[in-house]
Design a protein around this motif. Structure first.
Motif, PDB file in Angstrom:
ATOM      1  N   VAL A  89       0.833  -1.201   0.000  1.00 50.42           N
ATOM      2  CA  VAL A  89       0.000   0.000   0.000  1.00 50.42           C
ATOM      3  C   VAL A  89       0.866   1.249   0.000  1.00 50.42           C
ATOM      4  CG1 VAL A  89      -1.612   1.360   1.403  1.00 50.42           C
ATOM      5  CG2 VAL A  89      -1.982  -1.082   1.081  1.00 50.42           C
ATOM      6  N   HIS A  90       1.889   1.235   0.827  1.00 43.11           N
ATOM      7  CA  HIS A  90       2.772   2.403   0.919  1.00 43.11           C
ATOM      8  C   HIS A  90       3.473   2.681  -0.413  1.00 43.11           C
ATOM      9  CE1 HIS A  90       5.356   5.355   2.846  1.00 43.11           C
ATOM     10  NE2 HIS A  90       6.399   4.745   2.333  1.00 43.11           N
ATOM     11  N   LEU A  91       3.960   1.658  -1.057  1.00 43.82           N
ATOM     12  CA  LEU A  91       4.649   1.837  -2.334  1.00 43.82           C
ATOM     13  C   LEU A  91       3.700   2.325  -3.418  1.00 43.82           C
ATOM     14  CD1 LEU A  91       7.077  -1.218  -2.411  1.00 43.82           C
ATOM     15  CD2 LEU A  91       7.698   1.186  -2.403  1.00 43.82           C
ATOM     16  N   LEU A  92       2.495   1.779  -3.466  1.00 44.43           N
ATOM     17  CA  LEU A  92       1.537   2.218  -4.469  1.00 44.43           C
ATOM     18  C   LEU A  92       1.140   3.677  -4.266  1.00 44.43           C
ATOM     19  CD1 LEU A  92      -0.800  -0.899  -4.822  1.00 44.43           C
ATOM     20  CD2 LEU A  92       0.822  -0.021  -6.511  1.00 44.43           C
ATOM     21  N   LYS A  93       1.061   4.104  -3.026  1.00 42.97           N
ATOM     22  CA  LYS A  93       0.756   5.505  -2.772  1.00 42.97           C
ATOM     23  C   LYS A  93       1.852   6.429  -3.292  1.00 42.97           C
ATOM     24  CE  LYS A  93      -2.259   5.111   1.289  1.00 42.97           C
ATOM     25  NZ  LYS A  93      -2.401   5.430   2.732  1.00 42.97           N
ATOM     26  N   GLN A  94       3.080   5.934  -3.274  1.00 42.51           N
ATOM     27  CA  GLN A  94       4.197   6.755  -3.743  1.00 42.51           C
ATOM     28  C   GLN A  94       4.163   6.984  -5.244  1.00 42.51           C
ATOM     29  OE1 GLN A  94       7.659   4.669  -2.202  1.00 42.51           O
ATOM     30  NE2 GLN A  94       7.769   6.039  -0.445  1.00 42.51           N
ATOM     31  N   VAL A  95       3.514   6.096  -5.982  1.00 42.40           N
ATOM     32  CA  VAL A  95       3.448   6.242  -7.448  1.00 42.40           C
ATOM     33  C   VAL A  95       2.036   6.580  -7.882  1.00 42.40           C
ATOM     34  CG1 VAL A  95       5.402   4.722  -7.871  1.00 42.40           C
ATOM     35  CG2 VAL A  95       3.112   3.745  -7.738  1.00 42.40           C
ATOM     36  N   ARG A  96       1.270   7.203  -7.019  1.00 37.37           N
ATOM     37  CA  ARG A  96      -0.112   7.557  -7.346  1.00 37.37           C
ATOM     38  C   ARG A  96      -0.135   8.565  -8.488  1.00 37.37           C
ATOM     39  NH1 ARG A  96      -4.508   7.412  -4.003  1.00 37.37           N
ATOM     40  NH2 ARG A  96      -3.144   7.225  -2.194  1.00 37.37           N
ATOM     41  N   PRO A  97      -0.942   8.327  -9.529  1.00 33.29           N
ATOM     42  CA  PRO A  97      -1.043   9.282 -10.638  1.00 33.29           C
ATOM     43  C   PRO A  97      -1.601  10.614 -10.153  1.00 33.29           C
ATOM     44  CG  PRO A  97      -1.982   7.158 -11.247  1.00 33.29           C
ATOM     45  CD  PRO A  97      -1.720   7.105  -9.771  1.00 33.29           C
ATOM     46  N   VAL A  98      -1.084  11.692 -10.729  1.00 34.10           N
ATOM     47  CA  VAL A  98      -1.478  13.035 -10.310  1.00 34.10           C
ATOM     48  C   VAL A  98      -2.613  13.567 -11.161  1.00 34.10           C
ATOM     49  CG1 VAL A  98      -0.697  15.411  -9.984  1.00 34.10           C
ATOM     50  CG2 VAL A  98       0.820  13.505  -9.439  1.00 34.10           C
ATOM     51  N   SER A  99      -2.607  13.249 -12.448  1.00 33.47           N
ATOM     52  CA  SER A  99      -3.594  13.794 -13.361  1.00 33.47           C
ATOM     53  C   SER A  99      -4.969  13.224 -13.103  1.00 33.47           C
ATOM     54  CB  SER A  99      -3.183  13.512 -14.808  1.00 33.47           C
ATOM     55  OG  SER A  99      -3.079  12.122 -15.011  1.00 33.47           O
ATOM     56  N   LYS A 100      -5.980  13.928 -13.621  1.00 34.78           N
ATOM     57  CA  LYS A 100      -7.359  13.474 -13.484  1.00 34.78           C
ATOM     58  C   LYS A 100      -7.576  12.226 -14.316  1.00 34.78           C
ATOM     59  CE  LYS A 100      -8.859  16.843 -10.896  1.00 34.78           C
ATOM     60  NZ  LYS A 100      -9.389  16.606  -9.553  1.00 34.78           N
ATOM     61  N   PRO A 101      -8.478  11.325 -13.862  1.00 31.95           N
ATOM     62  CA  PRO A 101      -8.739  10.117 -14.648  1.00 31.95           C
ATOM     63  C   PRO A 101      -9.505  10.435 -15.916  1.00 31.95           C
ATOM     64  CG  PRO A 101     -10.245  10.239 -12.806  1.00 31.95           C
ATOM     65  CD  PRO A 101      -9.273  11.370 -12.642  1.00 31.95           C
ATOM     66  N   ASN A 102      -9.231   9.683 -16.959  1.00 28.63           N
ATOM     67  CA  ASN A 102      -9.941   9.830 -18.219  1.00 28.63           C
ATOM     68  C   ASN A 102     -10.391   8.457 -18.652  1.00 28.63           C
ATOM     69  OD1 ASN A 102     -11.003  10.701 -20.617  1.00 28.63           O
ATOM     70  ND2 ASN A 102      -9.018  10.896 -21.657  1.00 28.63           N
TER      71      ASN A 102
END
Length: 887
Positions: free
Chosen positions: A872-885
């Motif tokens: 969970v911690h690692l996935l949060k670090q690579v969370r996409p910033v842009s809005k979903p499309n």
């Protein structure tokens, strides 16, 4: 009874006021009192209350004792002198420590998983001290109709969804405490009330977005806690300008940019606790922080801060804890820190990430500590009279690091200056045996020293557990020849830091002698060395054979009794004389009976089947017009004992998490078993993966699915008691809604593990392609089996391959998606794992990080696989910033 008389008297007076003054104030107040009671009852009806916390909330018609209808006496409700509701305080709690009398100590009920956020909330609440149990559901906006409400505290429950906008319009509210729930959504862009708000505590939720400018109007704030959420963007300058603020907690978010200089302005005179740790902050540590003279705790670790530690921090005479580890700081350590006479914890570097520690095959710890200081630790710091913990491993120091024994070592419990260039004493003194589990449940953990002491000593003791079980002190020295024992300390082992805690042969020998001296005499130890008192080989063989025969006979007897008691009868149809009871955990507004379940599934006909798995098939069942549930019909032969199954499902029925389907109820008899879940119309992840080529699916949607599933499994592993192992994580057991929110299903078929158990031996259950190799071969299952299955799902999610894709047949038997991904990554062909659309829509560096994570989850060595909390911690670090499309 006195309260009832007062209440009746007040109502009579108000009624008289109404009669005497017509439409005057009496009428308004009388109506308000009646309305507030109804408001509270509406709130009660809107929440999920499995443990009956609100049982005392009853209407007049429901109560045999009229005093119970007096709402000011209800649990969690307080009223002002005018009998208007002024406080609603219902703090949820988990099961506390069991006492010798069999009861539970509510004062030790843990609010959240301390190991996940070891330094969260220093200076504020760390424990639940309320009634055991949690409320759930969405928070009803009807609460905002209590216009005189001053305190709204619903901390550590299981409320979800957004915070109703009506709450932000309460003019009288002074305390809004919704800490430790599952609230999501964003903070309001405008606030029409809350001008009197003193405490805003929203920590440990899932709130996203930025800190809004609307908060700048909360000028009376004394405590602002937004830690452990999913906030992003910059830290607004105005948060450093609240003149009454004593606590600011923004840790464990995704905040970036520089720390505003306003934190050190004239308005920080009351600031005592500042926690900005575990974000992505950069720039320098503001010099003006030295103006916050009341500061007790300053946590800046796990960011990307640069530059030097300002000498102005030496003005913080009342500072207790300073942690600047895991940044990119350079330069010397200012001697001015020696002016902080109350300093007890100083962490300059830390190889143990508080949020993620991986164990490499050779026992080394993977870390990202980047501070690189110069010179040495000044003597002004090492001689501080209250210093108890100093951590500075691999920090770049040179020369001898001196510790004054007269002033320092009387209070010191932990020193780690290993892996530097000095040759002075480097040791840890810690009572490993005096750290029982109760320390993690202690309310003292909100104090900086206790929390840090627990974290660091546990790290050391866990890595040297084989040598500290009988010891009072653990002593680490870089050079064994320079060992100096602290007064009254018992030496256990001498560890060479250059080889990362390698135990010398003499210490092992002395420890073995101590154990031998305290052991019972071994059988035959009183006999002489002659052969007259020993058995010959024939006698030994005879005794061994007889013992084996007796053991086999006993095993057969036990097996016969067990199977007679627990084995299901061989029957392919439902017996009319069996109990057809359905145990219900969640009220869905429709009565659930055996008959209407069978009828709604058309006797479990193939036409209503919506999925099949290793444990049975799942059916869609419309039990009432518009009310649809999913029914998992189990293969009875897979469960050997109904009593055990019944007990475990009762435990699992209490599990609630936003990313787990809800186990509504179940039926279990010798010839029929099924589980009832909430129905999700979006289909499962297997179908989603098969059909995504027809849709425009971006990386953000896939990341959301991966993170949701990781959250669910981490909850089962770390927050449930007993712990839960799913055993069948695969795409068909992951359901989706229309917003690509993922829900893990079939956890009702899981295996429970008590805290003392590291694994369970059980029959192999699950699906080939997702089974961890150690589970398939040895029948021993642990949390790491779920981690392996999750890694396979993650590989399927980012590629166009199935776990056992036909295209792998050319590579030979046993080649699967795990072998394929490991091969491509090893050959530097990571791009080929991803579908073309995913590779184009996501940042390549982040995608490769996710691939590395999936590969690490699926390695054969269990110690290398991460925990789901680390995933969970690692996935949060690579969370996409842009809005979903997505569409």
């Amino acid at each position: 009874m006195h309260r009832l008389l007062i209440f009746v008297l007040v109502e009579l007076l108000l009624l008289l006021g109404f009669l005497g003054f017509g439409v005057g104030e009496g009428k308004v107040e009388a109506l308000s009192l009646l309305e507030e009671r109804e408001i509270l009852l509406k709130f009660k009806s809107s929440v999920f209350d499995p443990t009956g916390i609100l049982d005392s909330w009853v209407s007049v018609n429901d109560s045999s004792d009229d005093s119970s209808s007096y709402h000011c006496s209800w649990y969690g409700v307080a009223c002002d002198s005018q009998f208007r509701v002024s406080s609603l305080e219902i703090v949820g709690g988990s099961k506390g420590e069991e006492t010798s009398s069999g009861n539970f100590d509510l004062g030790k009920a843990v609010c959240f998983n301390v190991s996940e956020f070891p330094f969260y909330g220093l200076g504020i609440r760390r424990n639940c001290d309320a009634k055991i149990g949690k409320l759930g559901g969405n928070l009803s906006p009807v609460i905002a109709k209590l216009s005189k409400l001053r305190v709204l505290s619903l901390a550590f429950n299981q409320f979800r969804g957004g915070i109703p906008r009506e709450i932000w319009g309460l003019d009288s509210l002074e305390v809004l405490d919704l800490e430790g729930n599952w609230f999501s959504g964003k903070l309001p862009v405008s606030i029409k009330g809350l001008s009197r708000l003193r405490v805003l505590n929203l920590g440990l939720n899932r709130i996203s977005g930025q800190i809004p400018n609307a908060f700048s109007g909360l000028v009376r704030l004394e405590l602002l806690n937004l830690a452990a959420n999913e906030l992003e963007g910059l830290i607004p300058a105005f948060v450093g300008r609240f003149p009454r603020l004593w606590g600011l907690y923004l840790s464990s978010n995704q905040l970036k940019g520089e720390i505003p200089d306003d934190f050190g302005g004239s308005d920080c005179q009351n600031l005592k606790y500042l926690d900005l740790s575990s974000n992505a902050l950069n720039g320098k540590i503001p010099v003006c922080l030295g103006n916050c003279r009341e500061l007790r705790v300053l946590l800046l670790f796990s960011n990307m801060l640069q530059g030097v530690i300002p000498r102005e921090l030496g003005h913080l005479r009342k500072l207790h804890v300073l942690d600047v580890s895991r940044n990119s700081l350079i330069g010397g350590i200012p001697a001015e820190l020696g002016n902080c006479r109350d300093l007890s914890v100083l962490v300059l570097s830390n190889l143990d990430d508080p949020f993620m520690v991986y164990e490499a095959p050779n026992g080394a710890i993977s870390h990202s500590e980047n501070n690189l200081f110069q010179g040495l630790v000044p003597m002004e710091i090492t001689t501080l009279p209250k210093l108890r913990l100093l951590s500075a491993p691999k920090a770049g120091f040179e020369g001898e690091i001196l510790l004054n024994r007269d002033s320092c070592c009387k209070s010191i419990v932990y020193v780690d200056v290993s892996l530097n260039n000095g040759d002075g004493p480097q040791y840890t003194v810690g009572a490993c045996h005096s750290l029982p589990s109760r320390i993690l449940n202690s309310h003292q953990l909100n104090k900086g020293y206790i929390a840090y002491h627990s974290f660091f000593i546990r790290k050391v003791c866990s890595r040297t557990s084989s040598f500290v079980s009988e010891s009072k002190f653990l002593v680490r020295i870089r050079d064994n020849s320079k060992l100096r024992r602290p007064e009254n300390a018992r030496l256990l082992s001498e560890l060479n830091s250059s080889s990362d805690e390698t135990v010398s042969s003499t210490s092992v020998q002395s420890n073995a002698e101590d154990l031998q001296a305290g052991a019972d005499p071994t059988p035959g130890s009183g006999y002489g060395n002659g052969n007259s008192n020993k058995f010959n080989s024939i006698e030994i063989a005879s005794i061994a054979s007889a013992s084996v025969i007796v053991l086999v006979l006993l095993a057969l007897v036990v097996l016969f009794i067990y199977t007679r008691k627990c084995a299901p009868r061989d029957s392919s149809r439902i017996q009319v004389y069996e109990r057809r009871e359905i145990r219900v955990f969640t009220d869905i507004g429709v009565p659930l009976t055996f008959q209407n379940i069978v009828k709604a599934t058309d006797c479990f006909s193939a036409g209503n089947c919506i999925g099949c798995g290793g444990f049975g098939a799942t059916y869609k069942a419309e039990v009432s017009p518009g009310v649809i549930v999913a029914v998992k019909r189990l293969s009875v032969g897979r469960f050997h004992c109904i009593q055990q199954f019944d007990a475990e499902v009762k435990t699992l029925g209490r599990i609630r998490h936003p990313n787990l389907v809800t186990l509504i109820g179940y039926h279990a008899s010798e010839t029929e078993m099924f589980l009832i879940y909430n129905y999700l119309p979006g289909g499962n992840l297997e179908k989603f993966i098969q059909e995504r080529s027809t849709k425009s699916i971006k990386w953000r949607a896939l990341h959301k699915i991966a993170l949701n599933v990781a959250h669910a499994i981490a909850y089962l592993h770390d927050e449930c008691n007993p712990r839960v192992i799913h055993r069948d994580v695969k795409p068909s057991n992951i359901l989706l809604d229309d917003n690509y929110t993922a829900y893990l299903s079939d956890f009702g078929l899981s295996r429970l593990l008590e805290n003392s158990e590291t694994h369970a031996t059980t029959g192999v259950a699950g699906t080939f392609g997702y089974l961890a190799p150690e589970y398939a071969m040895t029948c021993r299952v642990s949390e790491k089996a779920d981690v392996y299955s999750y890694g396979v799902v993650l590989l399927e999610l980012i590629s166009d391959k199935k776990a056992l894709d036909p295209s792998f047949s050319s590579h030979g038997n046993g080649f699967n998606i795990v072998s394929w991904a490991h091969m491509l990554l090893r050959q530097g062909r990571a791009k080929e794992v991803f579908t073309e659309e995913i590779w184009e829509s996501g940042p390549h560096d982040d995608l490769v990080e996710v691939l590395h994570l999936a590969v690490k989850c699926t390695v054969d060595t269990l110690s290398i696989r991460p925990t789901m909390k680390q995933v969970v911690h690692l996935l949060k670090q690579v969370r996409p910033v842009s809005k979903p499309n997505v569409s």
